[in-house]
Design an enzyme around this catalytic site. Sequence first.
Site, PDB file in Angstrom:
ATOM      1  N   LEU A 249       0.824  -1.218   0.000  1.00 32.34           N
ATOM      2  CA  LEU A 249       0.000   0.000   0.000  1.00 32.34           C
ATOM      3  C   LEU A 249       0.854   1.261   0.000  1.00 32.34           C
ATOM      4  O   LEU A 249       0.463   2.277  -0.523  1.00 32.34           O
ATOM      5  CB  LEU A 249      -0.923   0.020   1.221  1.00 32.34           C
ATOM      6  CG  LEU A 249      -2.057  -1.016   1.265  1.00 32.34           C
ATOM      7  CD1 LEU A 249      -2.718  -1.016   2.629  1.00 32.34           C
ATOM      8  CD2 LEU A 249      -3.084  -0.732   0.182  1.00 32.34           C
ATOM      9  N   GLY A 250       2.008   1.186   0.620  1.00 32.04           N
ATOM     10  CA  GLY A 250       2.856   2.377   0.652  1.00 32.04           C
ATOM     11  C   GLY A 250       3.854   2.323   1.788  1.00 32.04           C
ATOM     12  O   GLY A 250       3.949   1.315   2.505  1.00 32.04           O
TER      13      GLY A 250
ATOM     14  N   GLY B  20       5.395   4.184   5.292  1.00 34.93           N
ATOM     15  CA  GLY B  20       5.123   5.131   6.367  1.00 34.93           C
ATOM     16  C   GLY B  20       6.420   5.762   6.826  1.00 34.93           C
ATOM     17  O   GLY B  20       7.466   5.575   6.203  1.00 34.93           O
TER      18      GLY B  20
ATOM     19  N   LYS C   3      13.744  -4.677  12.173  1.00 39.61           N
ATOM     20  CA  LYS C   3      14.558  -4.450  13.378  1.00 39.61           C
ATOM     21  C   LYS C   3      15.997  -4.348  12.910  1.00 39.61           C
ATOM     22  O   LYS C   3      16.644  -5.361  12.672  1.00 39.61           O
ATOM     23  CB  LYS C   3      14.454  -5.650  14.325  1.00 39.61           C
ATOM     24  CG  LYS C   3      13.095  -5.855  14.946  1.00 39.61           C
ATOM     25  CD  LYS C   3      13.188  -7.086  15.864  1.00 39.61           C
ATOM     26  CE  LYS C   3      11.834  -7.427  16.431  1.00 39.61           C
ATOM     27  NZ  LYS C   3      11.857  -8.659  17.220  1.00 39.61           N
TER      28      LYS C   3
ATOM     29  N   ASP D 123       3.277  14.422  12.482  1.00 34.31           N
ATOM     30  CA  ASP D 123       3.407  14.288  11.023  1.00 34.31           C
ATOM     31  C   ASP D 123       2.026  14.238  10.373  1.00 34.31           C
ATOM     32  O   ASP D 123       1.757  13.399   9.517  1.00 34.31           O
ATOM     33  CB  ASP D 123       4.231  13.040  10.678  1.00 34.31           C
ATOM     34  CG  ASP D 123       4.740  13.071   9.233  1.00 34.31           C
ATOM     35  OD1 ASP D 123       4.700  14.154   8.605  1.00 34.31           O
ATOM     36  OD2 ASP D 123       5.158  12.011   8.727  1.00 34.31           O
TER      37      ASP D 123
ATOM     38  N   ASP E 266     -20.603 -15.947  23.761  1.00 26.77           N
ATOM     39  CA  ASP E 266     -20.442 -16.717  24.994  1.00 26.77           C
ATOM     40  C   ASP E 266     -21.500 -17.818  25.081  1.00 26.77           C
ATOM     41  O   ASP E 266     -21.204 -18.934  25.458  1.00 26.77           O
ATOM     42  CB  ASP E 266     -20.582 -15.742  26.176  1.00 26.77           C
ATOM     43  CG  ASP E 266     -19.899 -16.315  27.390  1.00 26.77           C
ATOM     44  OD1 ASP E 266     -18.774 -16.811  27.236  1.00 26.77           O
ATOM     45  OD2 ASP E 266     -20.496 -16.277  28.477  1.00 26.77           O
TER      46      ASP E 266
ATOM     47  N   ASN F 162     -22.927 -19.297  22.676  1.00 27.85           N
ATOM     48  CA  ASN F 162     -22.709 -20.328  21.658  1.00 27.85           C
ATOM     49  C   ASN F 162     -21.546 -21.244  22.010  1.00 27.85           C
ATOM     50  O   ASN F 162     -21.301 -22.226  21.349  1.00 27.85           O
ATOM     51  CB  ASN F 162     -22.389 -19.682  20.302  1.00 27.85           C
ATOM     52  CG  ASN F 162     -23.612 -19.026  19.708  1.00 27.85           C
ATOM     53  OD1 ASN F 162     -24.721 -19.334  20.108  1.00 27.85           O
ATOM     54  ND2 ASN F 162     -23.402 -18.119  18.782  1.00 27.85           N
TER      55      ASN F 162
END
Length: 410
Positions: A90-91, A93, A117, A204, A407, A409
């Site tokens: 998508l792009g 950041g 990282k 930003d 819950d 179910n």
Amino acid sequence: NNVTFKIKGMQNKMKQEQQNTKKLEAIQEVQVLKDNKFVRKGNRSISLVEKHKLGSQIFKEELKLKVTINTLIEETNGLPTMKYKVIQRLGDGAYGTVYLAENLMTKAKVAMKKINKVKENEIDDMEIKNEINILKKLDHPNIVKILEFYSTEPAYYIITSYCPCGELYNQIKYQYNENQLAVLFYQVFSGLYYLHSKNIVHRDLKLENILITEIEKEKKTGKSLFWIKIIDFGTAKIFEKNKSEKAVVGSSYYIAPEVLQKKYNEKCDTWSAGVILYMLICGRAPFDGADDDEIIANIKKGTYNHFHKKLVASSPEVQDLVTKLLEVNVNKRLSAAEALRHPWFTKFNGKSLYMNLDKEKVKMYLDRLVSFEINSKFQQMVLAFIVHNVPDTDETKDILKIFRLFDSND
Ligand code: ADE
């Protein structure tokens, strides 16, 4: 159902009993929209006390457990590709690349941001995790929602809600009427007000970081209304009240003059909002130039064309708002809270149309449900606990209804 606590009283009680007891206390943080503003209504909390009989003595065992809206978002070790199929890029950041991905089981679309990282020590790691830590604190209809995050040896992956209608940037070529702009900016300032009240500054804010989740045709005029979310918290920062920041971050057109002077606070975001408003009215940036240096020089001068023909042709209210946002003196510049009270929003129904967000709220709960996996015993316990103990109120009834359905179910 009548288990509501005054948090203060509870904390005092905790202190008294700290030495020989533990308390199971679920605190639910609730944000409520009231009189124009998001007000923290305080925490809701419930406590469970287990009593153990040991000899002739009765021990009360109480565990403390804080359940905020994002408690269930935990770090997962391993690759997200076990659960998601990457569809397209998508792009990029501020840090990392964003992909569109699909949950293999539910087919729900999500945005997946991969942050490499690169560095080894703990401080660098903290910096990379900045975005995750900030997103985990946030839950607002106009701010992108974190769903989960993964950690592998080479990268972090942040999974957030997907905004299918693209960037506001792609909309600049169209001409908008002031009703459309007022609805849009009411959302921008609501998001900013929420961030700033949590001591977070985005730093930003720009057309590329405002994404459209839905375009809705207004019944009366047939004009499109945009529902938006603020994204990219890569350069966001938790600030200390009454202390100023000095790192120069942001994108040239939108940078506030005091950021360039390296002494600023959260109001740099409302300056950027002013730049965006000017751009959407006039179709060009208030501070422009052939290159970054020229743009920056113009921002430092602080002068822009107040008499652009499209601005002059607009309402006196919006001209006043632009002037008060693109105000060089930070003390005089409007805060997000003040902007929300500006008469422009009343005149052009920004607020009333925004209040129509119920639909969005329910959708948000459902989005969250399809992306949730209640996988640990601890999470199941917390959920069951909330479902059966949190009182039904206007803010909780929708989500409780859905959870109780699940819950029953089970
Ligand atoms: N680009 C970056 N983040 C996105 C998101 N959450 N949805 C759609 N496109 C994006």
